[in-house]
Design an enzyme around this catalytic site. Structure first.
Site, PDB file in Angstrom:
ATOM      1  N   LYS A  45       0.825  -1.209   0.000  1.00  0.00           N
ATOM      2  CA  LYS A  45       0.000   0.000   0.000  1.00  0.00           C
ATOM      3  C   LYS A  45       0.862   1.263   0.000  1.00  0.00           C
ATOM      4  O   LYS A  45       1.902   1.298   0.654  1.00  0.00           O
ATOM      5  CB  LYS A  45      -0.906  -0.021   1.248  1.00  0.00           C
ATOM      6  N   GLY A  72      -7.515   7.925  -1.077  1.00  0.00           N
ATOM      7  CA  GLY A  72      -6.751   9.063  -0.566  1.00  0.00           C
ATOM      8  C   GLY A  72      -5.571   8.637   0.288  1.00  0.00           C
ATOM      9  O   GLY A  72      -5.219   9.323   1.251  1.00  0.00           O
ATOM     10  N   CYS A 130      -0.709   9.520  -8.108  1.00  0.00           N
ATOM     11  CA  CYS A 130      -1.998   9.255  -7.480  1.00  0.00           C
ATOM     12  C   CYS A 130      -2.962  10.397  -7.777  1.00  0.00           C
ATOM     13  O   CYS A 130      -2.682  11.544  -7.451  1.00  0.00           O
ATOM     14  CB  CYS A 130      -1.857   9.089  -5.975  1.00  0.00           C
ATOM     15  N   ILE A 191      -0.036   1.100 -15.566  1.00  0.00           N
ATOM     16  CA  ILE A 191      -0.445   2.467 -15.318  1.00  0.00           C
ATOM     17  C   ILE A 191      -1.057   2.605 -13.923  1.00  0.00           C
ATOM     18  O   ILE A 191      -1.524   1.625 -13.358  1.00  0.00           O
ATOM     19  CB  ILE A 191      -1.507   2.942 -16.364  1.00  0.00           C
TER      20      ILE A 191
HETATM   21  C1  LIG Z   1      -8.469   0.687  -4.139  1.00  0.00           C
HETATM   22  C2  LIG Z   1      -7.207   1.052  -4.865  1.00  0.00           C
HETATM   23  C3  LIG Z   1      -6.160   1.669  -4.171  1.00  0.00           C
HETATM   24  C4  LIG Z   1      -4.982   2.023  -4.818  1.00  0.00           C
HETATM   25  N1  LIG Z   1      -3.956   2.595  -4.107  1.00  0.00           N
HETATM   26  C5  LIG Z   1      -2.771   2.859  -4.721  1.00  0.00           C
HETATM   27  C6  LIG Z   1      -1.653   3.362  -3.984  1.00  0.00           C
HETATM   28  O1  LIG Z   1      -1.712   3.529  -2.760  1.00  0.00           O
HETATM   29  N2  LIG Z   1      -0.505   3.650  -4.667  1.00  0.00           N
HETATM   30  C7  LIG Z   1      -0.392   3.443  -6.016  1.00  0.00           C
HETATM   31  O2  LIG Z   1       0.658   3.712  -6.584  1.00  0.00           O
HETATM   32  N3  LIG Z   1      -1.428   2.939  -6.728  1.00  0.00           N
HETATM   33  C8  LIG Z   1      -2.604   2.636  -6.120  1.00  0.00           C
HETATM   34  N4  LIG Z   1      -3.641   2.106  -6.853  1.00  0.00           N
HETATM   35  C9  LIG Z   1      -3.467   1.848  -8.294  1.00  0.00           C
HETATM   36  C10 LIG Z   1      -3.100   0.381  -8.584  1.00  0.00           C
HETATM   37  O3  LIG Z   1      -1.903   0.006  -7.969  1.00  0.00           O
HETATM   38  C11 LIG Z   1      -3.003   0.103 -10.091  1.00  0.00           C
HETATM   39  O4  LIG Z   1      -1.971   0.898 -10.622  1.00  0.00           O
HETATM   40  C12 LIG Z   1      -4.280   0.442 -10.836  1.00  0.00           C
HETATM   41  O5  LIG Z   1      -5.408   0.094 -10.062  1.00  0.00           O
HETATM   42  C13 LIG Z   1      -4.386  -0.256 -12.194  1.00  0.00           C
HETATM   43  O6  LIG Z   1      -4.399  -1.652 -12.070  1.00  0.00           O
HETATM   44  P1  LIG Z   1      -5.755  -2.530 -11.993  1.00  0.00           P
HETATM   45  O7  LIG Z   1      -6.646  -2.094 -13.088  1.00  0.00           O
HETATM   46  O8  LIG Z   1      -5.284  -3.941 -12.106  1.00  0.00           O
HETATM   47  O9  LIG Z   1      -6.359  -2.254 -10.663  1.00  0.00           O
HETATM   48  C14 LIG Z   1      -4.843   1.759  -6.203  1.00  0.00           C
HETATM   49  C15 LIG Z   1      -5.897   1.145  -6.904  1.00  0.00           C
HETATM   50  C16 LIG Z   1      -7.057   0.775  -6.258  1.00  0.00           C
HETATM   51  C17 LIG Z   1      -8.158   0.098  -7.023  1.00  0.00           C
END
Ligand SMILES: Cc1cc2nc3c(=O)[nH]c(=O)nc-3n(C[C@H](O)[C@H](O)[C@H](O)COP(=O)(O)O)c2cc1C
Ligand SMILES: Cc1cc2nc3c(=O)[nH]c(=O)nc-3n(C[C@H](O)[C@H](O)[C@H](O)COP(=O)(O)OP(=O)(O)OC[C@H]3O[C@@H](n4cnc5c(N)ncnc54)[C@H](O)[C@@H]3O)c2cc1C
Ligand code: FES
Lengths: 304, 273
Positions: A45, A72, A130, A191
């Protein structure tokens, strides 16, 4: 024997399947489902200097084949992560990549400094993207100069491999990618979420407390694959591809586009066993295609 | 406290067989699943994350509480209200087919050997998880008042179960089509005024929960409430489902409804108005 091992940013992984930051906590939750040592790597995280409470609920909205989030960056802060989370996660035989985020260059530098030399940490993923946390109204990752400054700052403070996690919310992703490569990034994650919005038509209000949020899940996959392909041709450093991966087929698409490894994000919510199924599925596919080494796939898309 | 909804060492992600799936009221269905592993471990108040479609839409699983837990037969009963696309897809699933679930999840209701007389207060689909709880409370020898509320008679869940189980059932409907006309909280007020309650358990819509928390606080009766929030993972990893609580030192913080709840003690929860 089929080889699934790859090396990304100097981090050796037994298979190319990681878990994306923010979708896997610090590993504790999913350790109740399977042995975390089976994974290629775990991106934990997003961690900040001070503890953060994050945004008020509602923090999630479902969209077709995806979801919007505005968590957030709720997290206990880097010191608590070093004291309580990393030692726990270190019991597993899996590289830990700490995803870090800051409000200023100084903050990024300070977190990197504190994580440098911490036993069990294999690398840093620098979240300059973010959509829910901004600096002067702009995510760091939307301007090449600023993105490069962040990477240079953390490179300066840390001997760990540095992975720059880029925002897709830009006009030309290759410009940012080239800037972070020149600044010393060892790899690129692509991404992060796409800025989106959902409205409840009954109440006529935005669904999310923050009005806008980050879109992820299978709905974003074509955008992610396109960006991985574009960036793979623009830089020499390896790419970790993510965005909507729920199956082995999805992961193979990213590898063909030029990713050296992939991460499962929202796919963990769709199926808590998704990362394992992706690993097994890739292996089965390689066997079927009679490919001995996964590295043969990387960037092997045929464009004539 | 006995039978703590504990921190699980293992969570199951399974394909379960549907034994029954039938309409019980105009908007409500009851689904019985064969899930021995889950039934053996689950406690009232816990829930499952249910995959409602084999396709990518809807993408997220739906949290549904365990309405009855039958460890001997290895079955779990879910009672769900049809409100949107996911629950609608559940209605067409046929007995004999499979459905993927993750669970049992969350921390359930707790009770103490000292408690003698307790009340459960349920509204709408919030009544569902209180069936399993009432079953356990009666088994543990407690006297149980079951105060049930709904908009109208045809939206009132499971009242017959509560009578069969042996609870003292009182009913209120908003339109007066069954039981008392008015809110279930009025029933609670009456019981509080005439009986010394050791514990109140509440599950239902937010306005009802708020009113129950206020009443029990004034009457100094301990109360446990089951909360709802939009969920992503259901297991504590995404931080999507938080609610505001007062920490032990008194500061405000967020807790995860899926992992730290859905059942909370009423003294810790904070409602924003
Ligand atoms: C609930 C949630 C929380 C996320 N928190 C972070 C984070 O703390 N730091 C970060 O770099 N990306 C964060 N992401 C982005 C994911 O790591 C990832 O880059 C993005 O969701 C695309 O991949 P996916 O479509 O497989 O989820 C978060 C995504 C989700 C859905
Ligand atoms: C811990 C927990 C236990 C639950 N147990 C039960 C149960 O036993 N029986 C039951 O019928 N329902 C239960 N729910 C609510 C149930 O999860 C939602 O009704 C369901 O997810 C709606 O899915 P859908 O696809 O049909 O609706 P969607 O198309 O997703 O949404 C339709 C509308 O329903 C409402 N809604 C959707 N999800 C939620 C939610 N999580 N909380 C509040 N409102 C929501 C919103 O107003 C939304 O606009 C529970 C919720 C939680 C958090
Ligand atoms: S739903 Fe993911 S933390 Fe609760």
């Amino acid at each position: 024997m089929i080889n699934l091992a790859v090396e990304v940013a100097g981090i050796k992984v037994k298979n190319p399947v990681m878990t994306a930051s923010g979708t896997f906590g610090f590993g504790r939750e999913y350790s109740k489902f399977y042995n975390l040592s089976l994974l290629g790597a775990i991106m934990v995280k997003g961690t900040t200097l001070e503890p953060r409470l994050g945004n008020p609920p509602p923090r999630l909205a479902e969209t077709p084949a995806g979801l919007l989030n505005c968590i957030g960056l709720q997290n206990p802060g880097v010191d608590a992560v070093i004291k309580e989370e990393i030692p726990w996660l270190s019991q597993y035989d899996v590289p830990i990549i700490v995803n870090i985020s800051g409000h200023s260059l100084e903050e990024y530098g300070e977190i990197a400094l504190r994580l440098d030399g911490v036993a069990g940490v294999a690398g840093l993923e620098i979240n300059i993207s973010c959509p829910n946390v901004k600096h002067g109204g702009l995510a760091f990752g939307t301007e090449p100069q600023m993105a490069a400054d962040v990477i240079r700052t953390v490179k300066d403070k840390s001997k760990l491999p540095i992975i720059a996690k880029l925002s897709p919310n830009v006009t030309d992703i290759t410009e940012i990618a080239k800037a972070v490569e020149a600044a010393g990034a060892d790899a690129i994650s692509l991404i992060n979420t796409l800025l989106g919005m959902a409205i409840d038509i009954k109440t006529r209000r935005p669904v999310l407390s923050n009005i806008v949020g980050g879109l992820s899940g299978p709905a974003v996959k074509p955008v992610a694959v396109r960006m991985v392909w574009q960036v793979a041709r623009a830089v020499k450093i390896p790419i970790i591809g993510m965005g909507g991966i729920v199956s082995a087929e999805d992961a193979i698409e990213f590898l063909l586009a030029g990713a050296s490894a992939v991460a499962v994000g929202a796919g963990n919510f769709y199926d808590p066993l998704a990362p394992l199924k992706v690993i097994e599925g890739i292996k089965a596919w390689l066997e079927q295609e009679k490919i001995a080494d996964i590295r043969e796939l990387i960037g092997a898309v045929k464009i004539c | 406290m006995v039978r703590r909804g504990r921190d699980l060492l293992m969570v199951y992600s399974l394909k379960t067989r549907i034994l029954e799936n039938k309409k019980i009221l105009p908007d409500f269905y009851e689904m019985v699943l064969s899930a021995p592993a889950i039934a053996a471990e689950a406690v009232p108040g816990q829930f499952l994350m249910v995959k409602t479609s084999p396709t990518l839409v809807p993408f997220l699983r739906r949290p549904i509480s365990l309405s009855r837990i039958n460890a001997e037969e290895g079955t779990i009963t879910l009672v769900y209200q049809v409100v949107g696309s996911g629950t609608k897809l559940m209605t067409v699933m046929t007995p004999g087919s499979e459905i993927e679930v993750v669970g049992p999840l969350g921390k359930g209701f707790t009770w103490s050997v000292k408690d003698k007389v307790v009340a459960i207060v349920g509204g709408g689909c919030g009544i569902a998880p209180l069936v399993a709880l009432t079953e356990e409370l009666l088994k543990a020898g407690k006297e149980v008042y079951a105060l049930l509320g709904a908009q109208s008679r045809d939206k009132l869940l499971s009242d017959k179960y509560f009578i069969e189980l042996g609870a003292k059932v009182m009913i209120a409907t908003d339109d007066g089509s069954f039981g008392r006309k008015g809110f279930v909280t009025q029933l609670l007020e009456e019981v509080i005024n005439t009986t010394r309650l050791d514990q109140v358990y509440c599950c239902g819509p937010l306005p009802m929960t708020k009113a129950v928390v206020k009443l029990t606080k004034e009457a100094l009766v301990p109360c446990q409430v089951s909360l709802e929030e939009r969920m992503g993972c259901g297991v504590g990893a995404c931080l999507g489902c938080v609610c505001k609580v007062r920490s032990e030192e008194g500061s405000l913080t967020y807790k995860k409804v899926c992992h730290d709840g859905p059942v909370f003690t009423s003294s810790e929860v904070i409602f924003d108005d």
